[in-house]
Enzyme design. Sequence first.
Site, PDB file in Angstrom:
ATOM      1  N   SER A 159      -4.125   8.756  -7.587  1.00 35.50           N
ATOM      2  CA  SER A 159      -3.435  10.059  -6.914  1.00 35.50           C
ATOM      3  C   SER A 159      -3.839  11.344  -7.381  1.00 35.50           C
ATOM      4  O   SER A 159      -5.090  11.711  -7.665  1.00 35.50           O
ATOM      5  CB  SER A 159      -1.891   9.645  -7.178  1.00 35.50           C
ATOM      6  OG  SER A 159      -1.298  10.552  -6.168  1.00 35.50           O
ATOM      7  N   ASP A 212      -2.013   4.915   3.353  1.00 37.91           N
ATOM      8  CA  ASP A 212      -1.626   5.622   2.408  1.00 37.91           C
ATOM      9  C   ASP A 212      -1.774   7.161   2.842  1.00 37.91           C
ATOM     10  O   ASP A 212      -2.920   7.697   3.111  1.00 37.91           O
ATOM     11  CB  ASP A 212      -2.693   5.517   1.183  1.00 37.91           C
ATOM     12  CG  ASP A 212      -2.263   6.411  -0.053  1.00 37.91           C
ATOM     13  OD1 ASP A 212      -1.593   7.448   0.039  1.00 37.91           O
ATOM     14  OD2 ASP A 212      -2.895   6.001  -1.173  1.00 37.91           O
ATOM     15  N   HIS A 263       0.537   4.210  -0.348  1.00 34.50           N
ATOM     16  CA  HIS A 263       0.375   4.693  -1.889  1.00 34.50           C
ATOM     17  C   HIS A 263       0.354   3.937  -2.953  1.00 34.50           C
ATOM     18  O   HIS A 263      -0.042   4.293  -4.153  1.00 34.50           O
ATOM     19  CB  HIS A 263       0.807   5.844  -2.036  1.00 34.50           C
ATOM     20  CG  HIS A 263       0.262   7.009  -2.665  1.00 34.50           C
ATOM     21  ND1 HIS A 263      -0.992   7.267  -2.828  1.00 34.50           N
ATOM     22  CD2 HIS A 263       0.796   7.762  -3.926  1.00 34.50           C
ATOM     23  CE1 HIS A 263      -1.301   8.058  -3.812  1.00 34.50           C
ATOM     24  NE2 HIS A 263      -0.341   8.425  -4.422  1.00 34.50           N
TER      25      HIS A 263
END
Length: 245
Positions: free
Chosen positions: A142, A208, A222
Amino acid sequence: MRDMILTGPSTGRCTRASTTTTFPEHTMLSALARIALGAAALVATTAGAVPATAAPASSCSDLDVVFARATYDIPYVGVAGAWHLAAVRSALRGVTISSYGVRYPALVNPSGTGLGADDLVRHLRSTATACPGTKFVLGGYSQGATVVSIALGVRTRLGAGATVPTSLRSRIVAVTTFGNPIGGAGQSIGTSSPVYAERTREFCTPADVVCRGLVVSPGLGHTGYFYNGDFERAGRFVAGRYNRA
């Protein structure tokens, strides 16, 4: 941008980040917040004994795995980094492997990504000098994936910082990212930094919203990397690149 962060599988607890709309193309929908606790429980029951953190080696290793954690993740390599490190070690038996957790704020406001890139490059420089035979793997989850991207020379509105010097490029055998926010703007390490294209594997689950910039409910997108086998695939990719280096 919001990251849903899971703690170590042995605890089954999770930390849920607050919502921000700093960058519209990376905004997570409220649905992700509603599924966060359920995702944590799922991962906790399927994870196995993967350590939440890992200590760096005190001497020179064959391979140093450098990982940038996600927003609000636990210090050092974070949860995703621990899973990734475990997968790399499993795929490279007989190779001495150390690790380093990139030091940066890892807060909701991604202005700290540049600081992370600075720290990553500083670590590469110092370790490469002290350990001439050590090779490197760079990874991030991320926001941490954006840190890695910046360090590799990707220009993004999510931050700016130091880049890996030309003299150290050959020492990086593989790059792996998970849920990289630059994907939401149509960027990738492979296209933005071609010198690393062949040694980079960028994982982004179909649902995602962080790395795809979708405007539909993300489901478990995610957090899917924790149970869809991508960490194991990343470990095998790293092993293949290391063995060819």
